[in-house]
Design a protein around this motif. Sequence first.
Motif, PDB file in Angstrom:
ATOM      1  N   ILE A   1      -3.690  -3.132  -5.548  1.00 11.55           N
ATOM      2  CA  ILE A   1      -2.493  -2.962  -5.185  1.00 11.55           C
ATOM      3  C   ILE A   1      -1.855  -4.492  -5.347  1.00 11.55           C
ATOM      4  CG2 ILE A   1      -2.885  -2.969  -2.140  1.00 11.55           C
ATOM      5  CD1 ILE A   1      -0.329  -0.827  -4.756  1.00 11.55           C
ATOM      6  N   ASP A   2      -2.533  -5.437  -4.825  1.00  7.54           N
ATOM      7  CA  ASP A   2      -1.655  -7.134  -5.063  1.00  7.54           C
ATOM      8  C   ASP A   2      -2.292  -7.417  -5.833  1.00  7.54           C
ATOM      9  OD1 ASP A   2      -4.868  -6.709  -5.490  1.00  7.54           O
ATOM     10  OD2 ASP A   2      -5.204  -8.829  -4.478  1.00  7.54           O
ATOM     11  N   LYS A   3      -2.204  -6.615  -7.667  1.00  6.05           N
ATOM     12  CA  LYS A   3      -2.153  -6.690  -8.997  1.00  6.05           C
ATOM     13  C   LYS A   3      -1.295  -6.335  -9.487  1.00  6.05           C
ATOM     14  CE  LYS A   3      -6.516  -8.775  -9.374  1.00  6.05           C
ATOM     15  NZ  LYS A   3      -7.279  -8.344  -8.206  1.00  6.05           N
ATOM     16  N   PHE A   4       0.417  -5.714  -8.078  1.00 11.18           N
ATOM     17  CA  PHE A   4       1.230  -5.165  -9.074  1.00 11.18           C
ATOM     18  C   PHE A   4       2.427  -5.514  -8.443  1.00 11.18           C
ATOM     19  CE2 PHE A   4      -2.050  -1.381  -9.375  1.00 11.18           C
ATOM     20  CZ  PHE A   4      -1.005  -0.853 -10.763  1.00 11.18           C
ATOM     21  N   LEU A   5       3.206  -5.673  -9.166  1.00 13.02           N
ATOM     22  CA  LEU A   5       4.432  -5.680  -9.135  1.00 13.02           C
ATOM     23  C   LEU A   5       5.722  -4.092  -9.233  1.00 13.02           C
ATOM     24  CD1 LEU A   5       5.265  -9.109 -11.032  1.00 13.02           C
ATOM     25  CD2 LEU A   5       5.171  -8.853  -8.532  1.00 13.02           C
ATOM     26  N   VAL A   6       6.552  -4.451  -8.127  1.00 10.22           N
ATOM     27  CA  VAL A   6       7.034  -2.999  -8.804  1.00 10.22           C
ATOM     28  C   VAL A   6       8.717  -3.164  -8.865  1.00 10.22           C
ATOM     29  CG1 VAL A   6       5.686  -1.667  -7.255  1.00 10.22           C
ATOM     30  CG2 VAL A   6       7.391  -2.465  -6.096  1.00 10.22           C
ATOM     31  N   ALA A   7       9.324  -2.746  -9.697  1.00 11.44           N
ATOM     32  CA  ALA A   7      10.964  -3.017  -9.691  1.00 11.44           C
ATOM     33  C   ALA A   7      11.624  -1.849  -8.694  1.00 11.44           C
ATOM     34  CB  ALA A   7      11.669  -2.682 -11.398  1.00 11.44           C
ATOM     35  N   VAL A   8      12.756  -1.995  -8.273  1.00  8.63           N
ATOM     36  CA  VAL A   8      12.978  -1.859  -6.954  1.00  8.63           C
ATOM     37  C   VAL A   8      14.496  -1.409  -7.247  1.00  8.63           C
ATOM     38  CG1 VAL A   8      13.799  -0.399  -4.376  1.00  8.63           C
ATOM     39  CG2 VAL A   8      11.631  -2.070  -5.486  1.00  8.63           C
ATOM     40  N   HIS A   9      15.125   0.112  -7.220  1.00 11.75           N
ATOM     41  CA  HIS A   9      16.601   0.143  -7.549  1.00 11.75           C
ATOM     42  C   HIS A   9      17.161   1.307  -6.800  1.00 11.75           C
ATOM     43  CE1 HIS A   9      21.065  -0.552  -9.354  1.00 11.75           C
ATOM     44  NE2 HIS A   9      20.053   1.058  -9.762  1.00 11.75           N
ATOM     45  N   ASN A  10      18.002   0.442  -5.371  1.00  8.88           N
ATOM     46  CA  ASN A  10      18.480   1.850  -4.723  1.00  8.88           C
ATOM     47  C   ASN A  10      17.628   2.530  -3.949  1.00  8.88           C
ATOM     48  OD1 ASN A  10      20.725   2.232  -5.685  1.00  8.88           O
ATOM     49  ND2 ASN A  10      20.981   3.068  -6.893  1.00  8.88           N
ATOM     50  N   SER A  11      16.777   1.894  -3.233  1.00  8.08           N
ATOM     51  CA  SER A  11      15.493   1.988  -2.852  1.00  8.08           C
ATOM     52  C   SER A  11      14.571   2.428  -3.507  1.00  8.08           C
ATOM     53  CB  SER A  11      16.176   2.651  -1.613  1.00  8.08           C
ATOM     54  OG  SER A  11      16.849   1.873  -0.442  1.00  8.08           O
ATOM     55  N   ALA A  12      14.129   2.887  -4.569  1.00  9.09           N
ATOM     56  CA  ALA A  12      13.608   3.996  -5.104  1.00  9.09           C
ATOM     57  C   ALA A  12      13.209   2.821  -6.324  1.00  9.09           C
ATOM     58  CB  ALA A  12      14.210   4.694  -5.865  1.00  9.09           C
ATOM     59  N   ILE A  13      11.198   3.376  -6.409  1.00  4.06           N
ATOM     60  CA  ILE A  13      10.396   1.774  -7.362  1.00  4.06           C
ATOM     61  C   ILE A  13      10.855   2.858  -9.018  1.00  4.06           C
ATOM     62  CG2 ILE A  13       8.537   1.587  -7.973  1.00  4.06           C
ATOM     63  CD1 ILE A  13       7.299   1.437  -5.385  1.00  4.06           C
ATOM     64  N   ILE A  14      12.058   2.163 -10.045  1.00  2.00           N
ATOM     65  CA  ILE A  14      11.804   2.250 -11.265  1.00  2.00           C
ATOM     66  C   ILE A  14      10.852   1.774 -12.253  1.00  2.00           C
ATOM     67  CG2 ILE A  14      14.289   3.520 -10.238  1.00  2.00           C
ATOM     68  CD1 ILE A  14      14.309   0.061 -12.401  1.00  2.00           C
ATOM     69  N   GLY A  15       9.980   1.324 -11.468  1.00  2.00           N
ATOM     70  CA  GLY A  15       9.593   0.209 -12.658  1.00  2.00           C
ATOM     71  C   GLY A  15       8.290  -0.184 -12.038  1.00  2.00           C
ATOM     72  N   VAL A  16       7.082  -0.358 -12.927  1.00  3.59           N
ATOM     73  CA  VAL A  16       5.544  -0.770 -12.067  1.00  3.59           C
ATOM     74  C   VAL A  16       4.790  -1.756 -13.043  1.00  3.59           C
ATOM     75  CG1 VAL A  16       4.726   1.293 -12.676  1.00  3.59           C
ATOM     76  CG2 VAL A  16       3.564  -0.495 -11.349  1.00  3.59           C
ATOM     77  N   VAL A  17       4.632  -3.175 -13.005  1.00  5.02           N
ATOM     78  CA  VAL A  17       3.844  -3.717 -14.085  1.00  5.02           C
ATOM     79  C   VAL A  17       2.709  -3.922 -13.150  1.00  5.02           C
ATOM     80  CG1 VAL A  17       4.432  -6.256 -13.199  1.00  5.02           C
ATOM     81  CG2 VAL A  17       3.621  -5.383 -15.958  1.00  5.02           C
TER      82      VAL A  17
ATOM     83  N   THR B   1       0.816  -0.983   0.070  1.00  2.74           N
ATOM     84  CA  THR B   1      -0.086  -0.460  -0.346  1.00  2.74           C
ATOM     85  C   THR B   1       0.604   1.360   0.207  1.00  2.74           C
ATOM     86  OG1 THR B   1      -1.552  -1.209   1.069  1.00  2.74           O
ATOM     87  CG2 THR B   1      -1.742   1.603   0.884  1.00  2.74           C
ATOM     88  N   SER B   2       2.181   0.758   0.182  1.00  2.00           N
ATOM     89  CA  SER B   2       2.889   2.373   0.817  1.00  2.00           C
ATOM     90  C   SER B   2       3.161   2.651  -0.686  1.00  2.00           C
ATOM     91  CB  SER B   2       3.815   2.360   2.410  1.00  2.00           C
ATOM     92  OG  SER B   2       4.477   1.195   1.110  1.00  2.00           O
ATOM     93  N   ASP B   3       3.420   1.952  -1.985  1.00  2.00           N
ATOM     94  CA  ASP B   3       3.932   1.927  -2.657  1.00  2.00           C
ATOM     95  C   ASP B   3       2.559   2.438  -3.383  1.00  2.00           C
ATOM     96  OD1 ASP B   3       6.148   0.532  -2.663  1.00  2.00           O
ATOM     97  OD2 ASP B   3       4.946  -1.062  -2.700  1.00  2.00           O
ATOM     98  N   VAL B   4       2.035   3.312  -3.230  1.00  2.00           N
ATOM     99  CA  VAL B   4       0.425   3.484  -3.925  1.00  2.00           C
ATOM    100  C   VAL B   4       1.280   5.136  -4.955  1.00  2.00           C
ATOM    101  CG1 VAL B   4      -1.842   4.902  -3.907  1.00  2.00           C
ATOM    102  CG2 VAL B   4      -1.194   2.404  -3.426  1.00  2.00           C
ATOM    103  N   GLU B   5       1.560   5.856  -3.919  1.00  2.00           N
ATOM    104  CA  GLU B   5       2.081   7.024  -4.489  1.00  2.00           C
ATOM    105  C   GLU B   5       3.201   7.309  -5.916  1.00  2.00           C
ATOM    106  OE1 GLU B   5       0.223   9.636  -4.005  1.00  2.00           O
ATOM    107  OE2 GLU B   5       1.703  11.103  -5.009  1.00  2.00           O
ATOM    108  N   SER B   6       3.730   6.969  -5.986  1.00  2.00           N
ATOM    109  CA  SER B   6       5.623   6.114  -6.021  1.00  2.00           C
ATOM    110  C   SER B   6       4.803   5.415  -7.838  1.00  2.00           C
ATOM    111  CB  SER B   6       5.859   5.100  -6.119  1.00  2.00           C
ATOM    112  OG  SER B   6       6.864   5.636  -4.104  1.00  2.00           O
ATOM    113  N   ILE B   7       4.080   4.603  -7.333  1.00  2.00           N
ATOM    114  CA  ILE B   7       2.956   3.957  -8.522  1.00  2.00           C
ATOM    115  C   ILE B   7       2.351   4.667  -9.377  1.00  2.00           C
ATOM    116  CG2 ILE B   7       1.757   2.228  -9.572  1.00  2.00           C
ATOM    117  CD1 ILE B   7       2.563   0.494  -7.199  1.00  2.00           C
ATOM    118  N   TYR B   8       1.341   5.671  -8.782  1.00  2.00           N
ATOM    119  CA  TYR B   8       0.886   6.952  -9.465  1.00  2.00           C
ATOM    120  C   TYR B   8       2.261   7.670  -9.985  1.00  2.00           C
ATOM    121  CZ  TYR B   8      -2.308  10.649 -10.937  1.00  2.00           C
ATOM    122  OH  TYR B   8      -2.625  11.905 -11.124  1.00  2.00           O
ATOM    123  N   ARG B   9       2.810   7.883  -9.757  1.00  2.00           N
ATOM    124  CA  ARG B   9       3.676   9.196 -10.253  1.00  2.00           C
ATOM    125  C   ARG B   9       4.700   8.707 -11.722  1.00  2.00           C
ATOM    126  NH1 ARG B   9       5.690  13.343  -6.070  1.00  2.00           N
ATOM    127  NH2 ARG B   9       3.318  13.492  -4.952  1.00  2.00           N
TER     128      ARG B   9
END
Length: 157
Positions: A41-57, A10-18
């Motif tokens: 949110i349970d249907k999202f995966l994120v790619a994390v690099h240096n603690s930042a979300i850099i990709g999403v699907v 859930t705490s990824d929502v803002e980063s995914i939105y942006r």
Amino acid sequence: MQAEIREAVTSDVESIYRLLAPYSLENIILERSRKDISNSIDKFLVAVHNSAIIGVVSYYDYGPMLKEVRSLAVKKGLGGRGAGSELVRELLSTLHGKFPGAKVFVLTYSPAFFIRLGFVEVARETLPEKIWKDCDHCKNRDNCGETALVFDRGTGK
Ligand SMILES: CC(C)(COP(=O)(O)OP(=O)(O)OC[C@H]1O[C@@H](n2cnc3c(N)ncnc32)[C@H](O)[C@@H]1OP(=O)(O)O)[C@@H](O)C(=O)NCCC(=O)NCCS
């Protein structure tokens, strides 16, 4: 660049939105509101690099046997380093694990990217009518250049 792929929380929502917003403004991907992202949110995966979300699907559920790859994006400026492919591979692995035998399709302006990953182009009419409901709200509905592709295990690199 080695990104870690993990399930979204859930705490990824803002980063995914942006991350998605600039691409939906360009009409490359379907618009996703914060509420919509949060609700699925349970249907999202994120790619994390240096603690930042850099990709999403994400995926959309049309029932146990039909899933659509949705909301794939890598942060602007960080493309071409493998994160997009890793996200799709991980999503396919997750879906095939949870829903054996399910058909996974995508509607995209970037068919070549998906063909590299084992998708094959299909005639749009071969996909069930219910998937076209989102087209009613799309700005490009009268001039759609999206290609329909279905994952085929035999053809990926
Ligand atoms: C499509 C996208 C997710 C690809 O992510 P990425 O991290 O750049 O992809 P990768 O680095 O894994 O690319 C793997 C290969 O595909 C190629 N590729 C990347 N994007 C491509 C595209 N749009 N069309 C064709 N090939 C593409 C890369 O050049 C790379 O080839 P190489 O290994 O020979 O160098 C990214 O470009 C993006 O966010 N695009 C905007 C949103 C979008 O179009 N999403 C898809 C909607 S369905």
